[in-house]
Design a protein around this motif. Structure first.
Motif, PDB file in Angstrom:
ATOM      1  N   LYS A 194      -7.526  -1.069 -14.109  1.00 11.50           N
ATOM      2  CA  LYS A 194      -6.715  -2.157 -13.975  1.00 11.50           C
ATOM      3  C   LYS A 194      -7.707  -3.339 -14.659  1.00 11.50           C
ATOM      4  CE  LYS A 194      -4.113  -0.979  -9.714  1.00 11.50           C
ATOM      5  NZ  LYS A 194      -3.648  -1.694  -8.536  1.00 11.50           N
ATOM      6  N   TYR A 211       6.094  -0.942 -11.618  1.00  8.32           N
ATOM      7  CA  TYR A 211       6.045  -0.993 -10.259  1.00  8.32           C
ATOM      8  C   TYR A 211       7.354  -1.339  -9.449  1.00  8.32           C
ATOM      9  CZ  TYR A 211       0.817  -0.964  -9.805  1.00  8.32           C
ATOM     10  OH  TYR A 211      -0.439  -0.589  -9.733  1.00  8.32           O
ATOM     11  N   HIS A 223       8.228  -1.521  -5.845  1.00 10.28           N
ATOM     12  CA  HIS A 223       7.583  -2.703  -5.137  1.00 10.28           C
ATOM     13  C   HIS A 223       8.536  -4.069  -5.478  1.00 10.28           C
ATOM     14  CE1 HIS A 223       4.464  -0.204  -3.614  1.00 10.28           C
ATOM     15  NE2 HIS A 223       3.915  -0.124  -4.564  1.00 10.28           N
ATOM     16  N   ARG A 275      -6.471  10.050  -5.702  1.00 12.92           N
ATOM     17  CA  ARG A 275      -6.587   9.160  -4.494  1.00 12.92           C
ATOM     18  C   ARG A 275      -7.687   9.160  -3.687  1.00 12.92           C
ATOM     19  NH1 ARG A 275      -1.971   5.885  -4.822  1.00 12.92           N
ATOM     20  NH2 ARG A 275      -2.123   5.578  -2.499  1.00 12.92           N
ATOM     21  N   THR A 313      -6.243   1.404  -0.593  1.00  5.50           N
ATOM     22  CA  THR A 313      -5.723   0.244  -1.597  1.00  5.50           C
ATOM     23  C   THR A 313      -6.469  -0.975  -1.266  1.00  5.50           C
ATOM     24  OG1 THR A 313      -3.596   1.257  -0.883  1.00  5.50           O
ATOM     25  CG2 THR A 313      -3.649  -1.076  -2.021  1.00  5.50           C
ATOM     26  N   ARG A 366     -12.772   2.045  -5.436  1.00  8.54           N
ATOM     27  CA  ARG A 366     -12.384   0.829  -5.050  1.00  8.54           C
ATOM     28  C   ARG A 366     -13.593   0.278  -4.056  1.00  8.54           C
ATOM     29  NH1 ARG A 366      -6.063   2.243  -4.091  1.00  8.54           N
ATOM     30  NH2 ARG A 366      -5.263   1.311  -5.703  1.00  8.54           N
ATOM     31  N   ILE A 413      -7.428  -6.784  -2.511  1.00  9.69           N
ATOM     32  CA  ILE A 413      -6.371  -5.748  -2.559  1.00  9.69           C
ATOM     33  C   ILE A 413      -5.506  -5.947  -3.682  1.00  9.69           C
ATOM     34  CG2 ILE A 413      -4.966  -7.296  -1.290  1.00  9.69           C
ATOM     35  CD1 ILE A 413      -3.867  -4.714   0.151  1.00  9.69           C
ATOM     36  N   ASP A 414      -5.454  -6.951  -4.324  1.00  7.70           N
ATOM     37  CA  ASP A 414      -4.911  -7.437  -5.414  1.00  7.70           C
ATOM     38  C   ASP A 414      -5.617  -6.800  -6.779  1.00  7.70           C
ATOM     39  OD1 ASP A 414      -2.688  -8.835  -4.267  1.00  7.70           O
ATOM     40  OD2 ASP A 414      -4.384 -10.562  -3.839  1.00  7.70           O
ATOM     41  N   VAL A 422      -8.278   0.286  -9.907  1.00  8.62           N
ATOM     42  CA  VAL A 422      -7.554   1.678 -10.384  1.00  8.62           C
ATOM     43  C   VAL A 422      -6.180   1.785  -9.484  1.00  8.62           C
ATOM     44  CG1 VAL A 422      -9.416   2.714 -11.213  1.00  8.62           C
ATOM     45  CG2 VAL A 422      -8.934   2.842  -8.583  1.00  8.62           C
ATOM     46  N   HIS A 423      -5.372   2.391 -10.536  1.00  7.59           N
ATOM     47  CA  HIS A 423      -4.062   2.911  -9.909  1.00  7.59           C
ATOM     48  C   HIS A 423      -4.005   4.320 -10.030  1.00  7.59           C
ATOM     49  CE1 HIS A 423       0.093   3.991  -9.495  1.00  7.59           C
ATOM     50  NE2 HIS A 423      -0.148   4.844 -10.444  1.00  7.59           N
ATOM     51  N   GLY A 424      -3.610   5.063  -8.993  1.00  9.81           N
ATOM     52  CA  GLY A 424      -3.067   6.730  -9.149  1.00  9.81           C
ATOM     53  C   GLY A 424      -1.971   6.944  -8.685  1.00  9.81           C
TER      54      GLY A 424
HETATM   55  P1  RTP Z   1      -1.389   1.631  -6.839  1.00 10.92           P
HETATM   56  O1  RTP Z   1      -0.089   2.065  -6.650  1.00 10.92           O
HETATM   57  O2  RTP Z   1      -1.916   0.626  -7.740  1.00 10.92           O
HETATM   58  O3  RTP Z   1      -2.273   3.004  -7.256  1.00 10.92           O
HETATM   59  O4  RTP Z   1      -1.947   1.388  -5.327  1.00 10.92           O
HETATM   60  P2  RTP Z   1      -1.631   1.990  -3.849  1.00 10.92           P
HETATM   61  O5  RTP Z   1      -0.576   3.249  -4.170  1.00 10.92           O
HETATM   62  O6  RTP Z   1      -2.933   2.246  -3.329  1.00 10.92           O
HETATM   63  O7  RTP Z   1      -0.726   1.019  -3.286  1.00 10.92           O
HETATM   64  P3  RTP Z   1       0.758   0.291  -3.397  1.00 10.92           P
HETATM   65  O8  RTP Z   1       1.275   0.439  -1.908  1.00 10.92           O
HETATM   66  O9  RTP Z   1       1.245   1.190  -4.217  1.00 10.92           O
HETATM   67  O10 RTP Z   1       0.724  -0.855  -3.861  1.00 10.92           O
HETATM   68  C1  RTP Z   1       0.574  -1.353  -5.287  1.00 10.92           C
HETATM   69  C2  RTP Z   1      -0.361  -2.284  -5.529  1.00 10.92           C
HETATM   70  O11 RTP Z   1       0.057  -3.529  -5.236  1.00 10.92           O
HETATM   71  C3  RTP Z   1      -0.990  -4.077  -4.527  1.00 10.92           C
HETATM   72  N1  RTP Z   1      -0.516  -4.724  -3.237  1.00 10.92           N
HETATM   73  N2  RTP Z   1      -0.769  -5.812  -2.689  1.00 10.92           N
HETATM   74  N3  RTP Z   1      -0.989  -8.079  -0.819  1.00 10.92           N
HETATM   75  C4  RTP Z   1      -0.719  -6.573  -0.218  1.00 10.92           C
HETATM   76  O12 RTP Z   1      -0.303  -6.659   0.854  1.00 10.92           O
HETATM   77  C5  RTP Z   1      -0.580  -5.558  -1.410  1.00 10.92           C
HETATM   78  N4  RTP Z   1      -0.137  -4.428  -0.960  1.00 10.92           N
HETATM   79  C6  RTP Z   1      -0.214  -3.847  -2.249  1.00 10.92           C
HETATM   80  C7  RTP Z   1      -2.204  -3.720  -4.723  1.00 10.92           C
HETATM   81  O13 RTP Z   1      -2.773  -4.109  -5.737  1.00 10.92           O
HETATM   82  C8  RTP Z   1      -1.858  -1.993  -4.861  1.00 10.92           C
HETATM   83  O14 RTP Z   1      -2.695  -1.434  -5.669  1.00 10.92           O
END
Ligand code: RTP
Ligand code: MG
Length: 141
Positions: free
Chosen positions: A11, A51, A54, A87, A93, A104, A111-112, A116-118
């Protein structure tokens, strides 16, 4: 365990920190192979589509803003159990909850901006890989 492919994104925060090499070294040391890679500056449309799951979440706008704030490195990793292994290397996250020694924990601040993303499942991996790469851009090894 079967050979799998997963999509990884380094990222904008990690790219800005000059951590591309350190992060890719962790994948390679763990036995994952880079079979496709490119650097790109995502448009809002491309980041938002990536995304899309989300879209209704309160953090969506910030997430897209962050992912378009600078260049990213997108890659396909291949190996035994690649999805779970990636992961595991990434850590939780929220970097404050990420296990010591994970990407991480070592490279992310918030958290923002979490380095990395996976992909999180075989289904997401398939969708995400084809979202960024054509078949002719993937080099089986
Ligand atoms: P990613 O998709 O980026 O690999 O991360 P992840 O699976 O660990 O987390 P995910 O739930 O898919 O969320 C995607 C990205 O959104 C941001 N996020 N912010 N402020 C918050 O509560 C919040 N929750 C998620 C994070 O940057 C996360 O990587
Ligand atoms: Mg996710």
């Amino acid at each position: 365990m079967a050979t799998e492919r997963t999509l990884s994104i380094i990222k904008p925060d990690a790219v800005a920190k000059n951590a591309i090499g350190d992060i890719i070294a962790r994948f390679e040391k763990a036995g994952l192979k880079v079979v496709a890679a490119k650097m790109m500056h995502l448009s809002e449309e491309k980041a938002g589509g990536f995304y899309a799951e989300h879209k209704e979440r309160p953090f969506f706008k910030d997430l897209v803003g962050f992912m378009t704030s600078g260049p990213v490195v997108v890659q396909v990793l291949e190996g035994e159990g690649a999805i779970a292994k990636n992961r595991e290397l990434m850590g939780a996250t929220n970097p404050k909850e990420a296990a010591p020694g994970t990407i991480r924990a070592d490279f992310a601040e918030t958290i923002d901006a979490n380095a990395v993303h996976g992909s999180d499942s075989p289904e997401s991996a398939e969708r995400e890989i084809s979202y960024f790469f054509g078949n002719d851009e993937i080099c089986p090894r």
